[in-house]
Design a protein around this motif. Sequence first.
Motif, PDB file in Angstrom:
ATOM      1  N   ILE A  15      -4.244 -62.704  88.369  1.00  0.00           N
ATOM      2  CA  ILE A  15      -3.803 -63.440  89.295  1.00  0.00           C
ATOM      3  C   ILE A  15      -3.803 -62.547  90.674  1.00  0.00           C
ATOM      4  N   ALA A  16      -3.288 -61.505  90.407  1.00  0.00           N
ATOM      5  CA  ALA A  16      -3.005 -60.501  91.695  1.00  0.00           C
ATOM      6  C   ALA A  16      -4.506 -60.296  92.189  1.00  0.00           C
ATOM      7  N   LEU A  17      -5.598 -60.191  91.475  1.00  0.00           N
ATOM      8  CA  LEU A  17      -6.872 -59.755  91.830  1.00  0.00           C
ATOM      9  C   LEU A  17      -7.343 -61.140  92.451  1.00  0.00           C
ATOM     10  N   GLN A  18      -7.043 -62.473  92.110  1.00  0.00           N
ATOM     11  CA  GLN A  18      -7.665 -63.497  92.785  1.00  0.00           C
ATOM     12  C   GLN A  18      -7.081 -63.567  94.124  1.00  0.00           C
ATOM     13  N   ASP A  19      -5.977 -63.171  94.426  1.00  0.00           N
ATOM     14  CA  ASP A  19      -5.163 -63.620  95.616  1.00  0.00           C
ATOM     15  C   ASP A  19      -5.068 -62.196  96.449  1.00  0.00           C
ATOM     16  N   ARG A  20      -5.935 -61.412  96.191  1.00  0.00           N
ATOM     17  CA  ARG A  20      -5.623 -60.041  97.152  1.00  0.00           C
ATOM     18  C   ARG A  20      -6.296 -60.362  98.463  1.00  0.00           C
ATOM     19  N   ASP A  21      -5.557 -59.732  99.321  1.00  0.00           N
ATOM     20  CA  ASP A  21      -5.951 -59.802 100.732  1.00  0.00           C
ATOM     21  C   ASP A  21      -6.046 -58.343 101.308  1.00  0.00           C
ATOM     22  N   ARG A  22      -5.900 -57.230 100.477  1.00  0.00           N
ATOM     23  CA  ARG A  22      -5.726 -55.964 100.885  1.00  0.00           C
ATOM     24  C   ARG A  22      -6.445 -55.339  99.709  1.00  0.00           C
ATOM     25  N   VAL A  23      -6.523 -53.789 100.044  1.00  0.00           N
ATOM     26  CA  VAL A  23      -6.925 -52.775  98.927  1.00  0.00           C
ATOM     27  C   VAL A  23      -5.760 -52.684  98.006  1.00  0.00           C
ATOM     28  N   MET A  24      -6.353 -52.596  96.599  1.00  0.00           N
ATOM     29  CA  MET A  24      -5.381 -52.928  95.456  1.00  0.00           C
ATOM     30  C   MET A  24      -5.422 -51.527  94.623  1.00  0.00           C
ATOM     31  N   LEU A  25      -4.745 -50.848  94.350  1.00  0.00           N
ATOM     32  CA  LEU A  25      -4.831 -49.557  93.469  1.00  0.00           C
ATOM     33  C   LEU A  25      -3.930 -49.988  92.286  1.00  0.00           C
ATOM     34  N   VAL A  26      -4.897 -49.857  91.108  1.00  0.00           N
ATOM     35  CA  VAL A  26      -4.312 -50.386  90.052  1.00  0.00           C
ATOM     36  C   VAL A  26      -4.423 -48.941  88.958  1.00  0.00           C
ATOM     37  N   ASP A  27      -2.804 -48.734  88.716  1.00  0.00           N
ATOM     38  CA  ASP A  27      -2.818 -47.649  87.775  1.00  0.00           C
ATOM     39  C   ASP A  27      -2.561 -47.916  86.299  1.00  0.00           C
ATOM     40  N   PHE A  28      -3.555 -47.631  85.587  1.00  0.00           N
ATOM     41  CA  PHE A  28      -3.467 -47.897  83.898  1.00  0.00           C
ATOM     42  C   PHE A  28      -2.682 -46.396  83.528  1.00  0.00           C
ATOM     43  N   TYR A  29      -1.866 -46.965  82.802  1.00  0.00           N
ATOM     44  CA  TYR A  29      -0.986 -45.569  82.134  1.00  0.00           C
ATOM     45  C   TYR A  29      -0.342 -46.150  80.981  1.00  0.00           C
ATOM     46  N   ALA A  30       0.170 -45.059  80.311  1.00  0.00           N
ATOM     47  CA  ALA A  30       1.262 -45.137  78.965  1.00  0.00           C
ATOM     48  C   ALA A  30       2.521 -44.446  79.155  1.00  0.00           C
ATOM     49  N   THR A  31       3.725 -44.792  78.435  1.00  0.00           N
ATOM     50  CA  THR A  31       4.833 -44.383  78.702  1.00  0.00           C
ATOM     51  C   THR A  31       4.870 -42.900  78.142  1.00  0.00           C
ATOM     52  N   TRP A  32       4.123 -42.632  77.134  1.00  0.00           N
ATOM     53  CA  TRP A  32       4.000 -41.252  76.692  1.00  0.00           C
ATOM     54  C   TRP A  32       3.317 -40.334  77.224  1.00  0.00           C
ATOM     55  N   CYS A  33       2.388 -40.630  78.097  1.00  0.00           N
ATOM     56  CA  CYS A  33       1.734 -39.761  78.809  1.00  0.00           C
ATOM     57  C   CYS A  33       2.070 -38.924  80.101  1.00  0.00           C
ATOM     58  N   GLY A  34       2.447 -37.647  79.757  1.00  0.00           N
ATOM     59  CA  GLY A  34       2.892 -36.838  80.823  1.00  0.00           C
ATOM     60  C   GLY A  34       2.234 -36.696  82.135  1.00  0.00           C
ATOM     61  N   PRO A  35       0.962 -36.603  82.378  1.00  0.00           N
ATOM     62  CA  PRO A  35       0.228 -36.949  83.624  1.00  0.00           C
ATOM     63  C   PRO A  35       0.584 -38.315  84.254  1.00  0.00           C
ATOM     64  N   CYS A  36       0.638 -39.405  83.343  1.00  0.00           N
ATOM     65  CA  CYS A  36       1.092 -40.827  84.087  1.00  0.00           C
ATOM     66  C   CYS A  36       2.392 -40.609  84.632  1.00  0.00           C
ATOM     67  N   VAL A  37       3.333 -39.891  84.140  1.00  0.00           N
ATOM     68  CA  VAL A  37       4.763 -39.876  84.761  1.00  0.00           C
ATOM     69  C   VAL A  37       4.732 -38.911  85.839  1.00  0.00           C
ATOM     70  N   LEU A  38       3.872 -38.050  86.157  1.00  0.00           N
ATOM     71  CA  LEU A  38       3.809 -37.358  87.182  1.00  0.00           C
ATOM     72  C   LEU A  38       3.032 -37.999  88.361  1.00  0.00           C
ATOM     73  N   LEU A  39       1.813 -38.855  87.964  1.00  0.00           N
ATOM     74  CA  LEU A  39       1.137 -39.621  88.872  1.00  0.00           C
ATOM     75  C   LEU A  39       2.261 -40.602  89.577  1.00  0.00           C
TER      76      LEU A  39
END
Length: 170
Positions: free
Chosen positions: A63-87
């Motif tokens: 839905i968000a991709l259909q309705d976007r009117d500006r640049v969208m940054l999508v972060d694909f992450y996992a809760t157990w991922c250390g670099p994801c927490v830092l990001l």
Amino acid sequence: MSSVGKSLALRRSFRAPSSKGRSRVRVSSSSISASSGAAAASSAASSASSSLIEPLTGAELEIALQDRDRVMLVDFYATWCGPCVLLQQELEQVAKIMGDAVRIVKVDTDVEQDLSSALGIAGLPTLMFVFPDNSKPALRTEGLLSSAQILRILDEEMNVPVPQGPQLPQ
């Protein structure tokens, strides 16, 4: 074909402009059909995040991709991922600097396994920079980036002016 697939036709890998040793790899822009699992609804509830970065399910991302009117940054992450927490901390800083100029969202790859598989998410964290214009392929990077690197990508590759001021990271 889902709008996630249409909107995330992408150049597979992207190097940050200032990164040394990373190579740019192009993959043909192809449609990616993605599906959301039934467990997707729990993503927003189980994700601890700031109000500046929106946790989304696969269906909400569509839905968000259909309705976007500006640049969208999508972060694909996992809760157990250390670099994801830092990001997450880096993305919060970017969100504070950019304000409403960029919409930053995140998708839990453990909850959205079907979507992650359909998009070929293999390394975490994975960021996708999505243009407001569907005709342009999304940019994708894997691994931890600093807020300064993310701001450079937004400015130089996505053509989103970064506000100047003392709050900018080095």
